[in-house]
Design a protein around this motif. Structure first.
Motif, PDB file in Angstrom:
ATOM      1  N   TYR A   2      70.132 104.375  64.528  1.00  0.00           N
ATOM      2  CA  TYR A   2      70.694 104.490  63.253  1.00  0.00           C
ATOM      3  C   TYR A   2      71.975 105.372  63.340  1.00  0.00           C
ATOM      4  N   GLY A   3      72.349 105.809  64.490  1.00  0.00           N
ATOM      5  CA  GLY A   3      73.420 106.720  64.490  1.00  0.00           C
ATOM      6  C   GLY A   3      73.414 108.429  64.003  1.00  0.00           C
ATOM      7  N   TYR A   4      72.434 108.614  63.768  1.00  0.00           N
ATOM      8  CA  TYR A   4      72.003 109.970  63.222  1.00  0.00           C
ATOM      9  C   TYR A   4      70.589 110.405  63.303  1.00  0.00           C
ATOM     10  N   VAL A   5      70.488 111.655  63.306  1.00  0.00           N
ATOM     11  CA  VAL A   5      68.949 112.100  63.320  1.00  0.00           C
ATOM     12  C   VAL A   5      68.544 112.734  62.017  1.00  0.00           C
ATOM     13  N   THR A   6      67.611 112.121  61.347  1.00  0.00           N
ATOM     14  CA  THR A   6      67.002 112.813  60.074  1.00  0.00           C
ATOM     15  C   THR A   6      66.795 114.078  59.997  1.00  0.00           C
ATOM     16  N   PRO A   7      66.849 114.650  59.000  1.00  0.00           N
ATOM     17  CA  PRO A   7      66.146 116.122  58.741  1.00  0.00           C
ATOM     18  C   PRO A   7      64.890 116.342  59.242  1.00  0.00           C
ATOM     19  N   TYR A  57      60.172 108.164  54.363  1.00  0.00           N
ATOM     20  CA  TYR A  57      59.792 109.429  54.583  1.00  0.00           C
ATOM     21  C   TYR A  57      60.809 110.437  54.124  1.00  0.00           C
ATOM     22  N   GLN A  58      61.929 109.958  53.269  1.00  0.00           N
ATOM     23  CA  GLN A  58      62.961 110.831  52.738  1.00  0.00           C
ATOM     24  C   GLN A  58      62.420 111.983  51.811  1.00  0.00           C
ATOM     25  N   SER A  66      63.577 115.097  48.833  1.00  0.00           N
ATOM     26  CA  SER A  66      64.744 115.873  48.145  1.00  0.00           C
ATOM     27  C   SER A  66      65.337 116.992  48.893  1.00  0.00           C
ATOM     28  N   THR A  67      66.548 117.468  48.277  1.00  0.00           N
ATOM     29  CA  THR A  67      67.151 118.499  48.973  1.00  0.00           C
ATOM     30  C   THR A  67      66.097 119.716  49.061  1.00  0.00           C
ATOM     31  N   ILE A  68      65.491 120.048  47.713  1.00  0.00           N
ATOM     32  CA  ILE A  68      64.514 120.988  47.357  1.00  0.00           C
ATOM     33  C   ILE A  68      63.173 120.813  48.381  1.00  0.00           C
ATOM     34  N   GLY A  69      62.829 119.628  48.505  1.00  0.00           N
ATOM     35  CA  GLY A  69      61.804 119.470  49.528  1.00  0.00           C
ATOM     36  C   GLY A  69      62.023 119.917  51.005  1.00  0.00           C
ATOM     37  N   TYR A  70      63.308 119.560  51.128  1.00  0.00           N
ATOM     38  CA  TYR A  70      63.682 120.098  52.781  1.00  0.00           C
ATOM     39  C   TYR A  70      63.942 121.460  52.919  1.00  0.00           C
ATOM     40  N   VAL A  71      64.299 122.169  51.917  1.00  0.00           N
ATOM     41  CA  VAL A  71      64.466 123.675  51.968  1.00  0.00           C
ATOM     42  C   VAL A  71      63.043 124.349  51.949  1.00  0.00           C
ATOM     43  N   ALA A  72      62.148 123.834  51.102  1.00  0.00           N
ATOM     44  CA  ALA A  72      60.725 124.351  51.114  1.00  0.00           C
ATOM     45  C   ALA A  72      59.901 123.863  52.402  1.00  0.00           C
ATOM     46  N   LEU A  73      60.208 122.722  53.047  1.00  0.00           N
ATOM     47  CA  LEU A  73      59.745 122.428  54.251  1.00  0.00           C
ATOM     48  C   LEU A  73      60.181 123.393  55.317  1.00  0.00           C
ATOM     49  N   SER A 123      50.964 123.737  61.588  1.00  0.00           N
ATOM     50  CA  SER A 123      50.251 122.444  62.097  1.00  0.00           C
ATOM     51  C   SER A 123      50.407 121.660  60.982  1.00  0.00           C
ATOM     52  N   PHE A 124      50.071 122.049  59.743  1.00  0.00           N
ATOM     53  CA  PHE A 124      50.065 121.371  58.386  1.00  0.00           C
ATOM     54  C   PHE A 124      51.516 120.750  58.066  1.00  0.00           C
ATOM     55  N   THR A 125      52.566 121.645  58.085  1.00  0.00           N
ATOM     56  CA  THR A 125      53.922 121.027  57.922  1.00  0.00           C
ATOM     57  C   THR A 125      54.235 119.971  58.912  1.00  0.00           C
ATOM     58  N   TRP A 126      53.463 119.726  60.224  1.00  0.00           N
ATOM     59  CA  TRP A 126      53.944 118.942  61.156  1.00  0.00           C
ATOM     60  C   TRP A 126      53.600 117.415  60.688  1.00  0.00           C
ATOM     61  N   GLY A 127      52.463 117.431  59.880  1.00  0.00           N
ATOM     62  CA  GLY A 127      52.168 116.319  58.858  1.00  0.00           C
ATOM     63  C   GLY A 127      52.793 115.977  57.804  1.00  0.00           C
ATOM     64  N   LEU A 128      53.245 117.072  57.095  1.00  0.00           N
ATOM     65  CA  LEU A 128      53.839 117.046  55.828  1.00  0.00           C
ATOM     66  C   LEU A 128      55.285 116.547  55.946  1.00  0.00           C
ATOM     67  N   VAL A 129      55.838 116.526  57.069  1.00  0.00           N
ATOM     68  CA  VAL A 129      57.125 115.960  57.382  1.00  0.00           C
ATOM     69  C   VAL A 129      57.370 114.716  57.053  1.00  0.00           C
ATOM     70  N   VAL A 130      56.212 114.058  57.146  1.00  0.00           N
ATOM     71  CA  VAL A 130      56.373 112.471  56.846  1.00  0.00           C
ATOM     72  C   VAL A 130      55.885 112.187  55.571  1.00  0.00           C
ATOM     73  N   GLY A 131      55.362 113.139  54.568  1.00  0.00           N
ATOM     74  CA  GLY A 131      54.986 113.071  53.214  1.00  0.00           C
ATOM     75  C   GLY A 131      53.707 112.232  53.242  1.00  0.00           C
ATOM     76  N   THR A 132      53.745 111.169  52.214  1.00  0.00           N
ATOM     77  CA  THR A 132      52.513 110.321  52.236  1.00  0.00           C
ATOM     78  C   THR A 132      52.608 108.952  53.032  1.00  0.00           C
ATOM     79  N   ALA A 133      53.941 108.958  53.714  1.00  0.00           N
ATOM     80  CA  ALA A 133      53.851 107.611  54.402  1.00  0.00           C
ATOM     81  C   ALA A 133      52.862 107.115  55.191  1.00  0.00           C
ATOM     82  N   SER A 134      52.376 108.348  55.929  1.00  0.00           N
ATOM     83  CA  SER A 134      50.899 107.821  56.877  1.00  0.00           C
ATOM     84  C   SER A 134      49.983 109.135  56.984  1.00  0.00           C
ATOM     85  N   PRO A 135      48.785 108.692  56.642  1.00  0.00           N
ATOM     86  CA  PRO A 135      47.787 109.724  57.195  1.00  0.00           C
ATOM     87  C   PRO A 135      47.817 110.282  58.512  1.00  0.00           C
TER      88      PRO A 135
END
Length: 472
Positions: A254-259, A324-325, A327-334, A412-424
């Motif tokens: 993609y030419g970039y690394v996602t947050p 799995y994008q 919002s800005t607030i979501g990234y700050v919270a994460l 460990s929970f945030t390591w799953g939360l990073v993709v939101g609900t895209a995959s369990p």
């Protein structure tokens, strides 16, 4: 409840008698150093885990990579055989242990072992080991110099195109199979070599169970403590490299690394750096002091940790970022959540281990980065047990008996939360981890109740909560 005065407990200024074990304590230690009851469901339970977990690893990887990260099942009874055939087809075609995969994995293992032998380190004395007549072992803590050397080495290999880091994620299936083979091979080798040398301890007499739990306690190869080497150097270094490989793959496509991927690089980097910078604290832990070196520890560190805790990385490396994008607030919270949890985990582990070193009279402040505020407790409070040990009741350990577990699980929970609900599937780590932590907590508390008796009851009255203050 009044606590003992602890004003004299500063760094090395601790009476030598504080490290002595009473005769009654020695008798309890002898009991704890023998096999009395089966754990993990006994022989049948551990056999099921040794056979079932590799199958589960293959299944979750296949779902993640080939079925859009969703759990798939046979659609009917008639579809069971074709379904199993499709699963096996993916294993044969995409996870066959190629010579190239053996070379990649083997090179990393050999390099980490070489570094463990030759790099300078910090000498740390461990706790007295009842199995060795309360002898203490010295540990060469050179994980930090090995870690930095590894970072420089892989950077040079990547930028010179000698070895592109994207090769790790591109050959994930093959590497996972190789890791499993190594995990099984080392487990069997460690067991039979220990039996051959007559150094086995705490044995049940059942082959499957003893293979799973292990036969040896402190295996060493020259100056290298193999148990600490495996738990610190291999899984977390490899997991970090998988994360970086995922980031390189995204940049290539993609030419970039996602947050989100940057989050996983940060999270895994923090973890391995914490293990390396505070390696002198590890000899004070249950893993070094009591847990034997068996399949449970060996397979999990060679294969389980690096190839299951990374599911969010694998998903992001193989799927469009739009899935799995945040919002800005979501990234700050994460990011705020992982940094807060990391701080509590890092400092709580440091407080407990340094308290043990203070009590033993072996504590010296080690200048490594980052040293976080409140990593060492001045004038700590504790319960002095008749056994001879002290139970810490201040710092994070005054809020809950296992605050480090709580913070570690949140990470460990945030390591799953990073993709939101895209995959369990990326949430597997946190689900599995909470199961392990609750079980391990039960094992630890049961052992402490036997070891400390009424002093443990007194301690539990002071520190009421297990994991979450005011909740549980």
């Amino acid at each position: 409840m009044d606590l003992p005065n602890t004003s004299s407990l500063r760094h090395r200024n601790v009476p030598a008698a504080s490290t002595q074990v009473s005769e009654a304590g020695m008798e309890k230690d002898k009991r704890l150093d023998k096999h009395e009851v089966y754990e993990f469901g006994g022989p049948w339970g551990v056999t099921a885990m040794m056979t079932g977990f590799p199958i589960l690893m293959y299944y979750l990887w296949i779902c993640l990579w080939f079925y859009d990260g969703q759990l798939v099942f046979p659609s009917s009874v008639d579809d069971i055989q074709p379904f199993l055939g499709r699963m096996w087809g993916h294993v044969k075609q995409d996870a066959f242990p190629t010579p190239y995969a053996f070379a990649m994995y083997g090179s990393l293992m050999a390099f980490q072992l070489l570094l463990a032998f030759i790099m300078p380190g910090y000498q740390q004395e461990g706790l007295p080991v009842p199995s060795l007549g309360y002898k203490t072992l010295m540990y060469n803590c050179n994980a930090l110099t090995c870690w930095y050397t590894t970072l420089v080495t892989v950077t040079v290999l990547h930028w010179t195109h000698i070895f592109r880091l994207t090769e790790i994620i591109d050959n994930f299936g093959e590497l996972m199979t190789v890791a499993m083979i190594v995990g099984f091979a080392v487990s069997f080798a460690a067991y039979f070599i220990t039996i051959w040398r007559g150094e086995q301890i705490r044995m049940s007499g059942n082959f499957a169970y003893d293979l799973f739990m292990g036969a040896c306690l402190n295996p060493r190869l020259g100056s290298v403590d193999l148990k600490m080497w495996l738990e610190v150097r291999i899984p977390w270094v490899l997991l970090f490299l998988i994360a970086v490989s995922g980031g390189c793959k995204q940049y290539e496509v993609y030419g970039y690394v996602t947050p989100n991927m940057a989050f996983m690089i940060l999270a895994t980097g923090l973890y391995i750096n914490a293990c390396a910078k505070g390696e002198e604290c590890i000899p004070q832990t249950w893993d070094m002091f009591h847990e034997k070196w068996g399949f449970m520890v060996i397979f999990w560190n060679f294969a389980g940790v690096p190839f299951t805790y990374c599911y969010s990385i694998v998903y992001m490396a193989s799927h469009d970022p739009s899935k799995y994008q945040f919002s800005t607030i979501g990234y700050v919270a994460l990011y705020a959540t992982i940094l807060t949890a990391y701080y509590i985990w890092d400092t709580s582990m440091s407080q407990k281990s340094r308290f043990k070193m203070q009590t033993q009279g072996t504590f010296k402040f080690r200048k490594t980065f980052p040293q976080l505020p409140w990593g060492t407790i001045e004038n700590p409070t504790y319960v002095q047990t008749e056994h001879g040990n002290r139970l810490l009741t201040s710092g994070w350990w005054g809020y809950a008996r296992k605050m480090n577990y709580t913070a570690d699980w949140v990470q460990s929970f945030t390591w799953g939360l990073v993709v939101g609900t895209a995959s369990p599937i990326p949430y597997f780590y946190s689900v599995f981890f909470i199961t392990v932590l609750v079980h391990r907590c039960g094992r630890d508390f049961e052992r402490c109740a036997i070891k400390y008796g009424k002093d443990w009851d007194k301690y539990c009255e002071i520190v009421r909560w297990r994991f979450i203050p005011g909740v549980y």
